[in-house]
Design an enzyme around this catalytic site. Structure first.
Site, PDB file in Angstrom:
ATOM      1  N   ASP A 106      -7.688  -8.858   4.305  1.00  0.00           N
ATOM      2  CA  ASP A 106      -6.653  -9.889   4.179  1.00  0.00           C
ATOM      3  C   ASP A 106      -6.910 -10.649   2.881  1.00  0.00           C
ATOM      4  OD1 ASP A 106      -8.801 -11.496   4.595  1.00  0.00           O
ATOM      5  OD2 ASP A 106      -7.823 -12.764   6.090  1.00  0.00           O
ATOM      6  N   LYS A 132      -3.146  -2.571   5.341  1.00  0.00           N
ATOM      7  CA  LYS A 132      -3.743  -3.731   6.010  1.00  0.00           C
ATOM      8  C   LYS A 132      -3.406  -3.710   7.499  1.00  0.00           C
ATOM      9  CE  LYS A 132      -3.187  -8.693   6.416  1.00  0.00           C
ATOM     10  NZ  LYS A 132      -2.333  -9.816   6.035  1.00  0.00           N
TER      11      LYS A 132
END
Ligand code: SF4
Length: 222
Positions: free
Chosen positions: A148, A130
């Site tokens: 996310d 991420k």
């Protein structure tokens, strides 16, 4: 992976097309880690953002960069000074250790230059997929759908992916999404997840993709 739950490619393309029409995408005011052209600051901010609200992450990053702006300068600070500066983002003792490891790796392995590839970024201590994707997308301008919590939830409800973790979702989006959606996909999905496919009571009746959504078509209502 239960491939049967993932929509057909043509339906995935239709979903992205409709989201692109309904959501603003990567605009100047779109939410995200803006004003971070400095890759080092971007990586540091990403590490500080774990389990932290955006405003707290920004406060911690601003505090730290008021003291030091390079890996060498951060390493020269004692741990207490770093922890105090980044306190607003929480978990500050662990994050101080992570930051120091990051700085050491950048100096010893990358000649103080943040790598621009996902593999290079993920080889840095404390940087997961991420974080790597966010740095690539927001700082290096790469066409990457960073995942996310909102992007993860929405993608799996609709059937763009069938994944348990955000990293799996990121990998499946890369495989399943049309190439033209990579530039803005993160923004469409996050904006859609905040406005319509919200966590608790998604607005399915007025949702522009409810005829395709796996969650909705399986239950009749979310
Ligand atoms: S139909 Fe409901 S669950 Fe499916 S994408 Fe739309 S808002 Fe989300």
């Amino acid at each position: 992976m239960a491939q049967g739950r993932i929509l057909a490619k043509k339906d995935i393309e239709t979903v992205f097309r409709r989201l692109s029409e309904a959501m603003p995408g990567r605009t100047k005011t779109a939410k995200g880690p803006k004003d971070q052209p400095d890759p080092f600051r971007s990586v540091v901010s990403c590490i500080l953002s774990a389990q932290s609200r955006d405003t707290n992450t920004k406060a911690a990053t601003d505090n730290l960069f008021a003291l030091a702006t390079t890996p060498d300068a951060i390493l020269a600070l004692d741990d207490e000074a770093v922890a105090k500066a980044i306190k607003p983002c929480g978990l500050y003792n662990n994050k101080t250790k992570s930051l120091k490891k990051l700085c050491t790796a950048l100096i010893e392995e990358y000649d103080r230059t943040v790598p621009q590839t996902r593999e290079g970024l993920m080889s840095l201590p404390g940087v997961g997929r991420k974080c790597a994707d966010i740095v690539m997308s927001f700082t290096f301008g790469a066409d990457v759908i960073a995942v996310d919590t909102h992007v993860h939830r929405v993608s799996n409800r609709i059937g763009l992916t069938d994944a348990k973790t955000a990293d799996q979702t990121a990998a499946q989006l890369e495989e399943n999404a049309p190439a033209w959606a990579f530039h803005d996909g993160h923004f469409w999905l996050i904006q859609f997840g905040k406005a319509i496919c919200v966590s608790r009571k998604p607005k399915c009746e007025t949702c522009p993709v409810n005829d395709l959504c796996r969650y909705y078509t399986a239950t009749g209502a979310a």
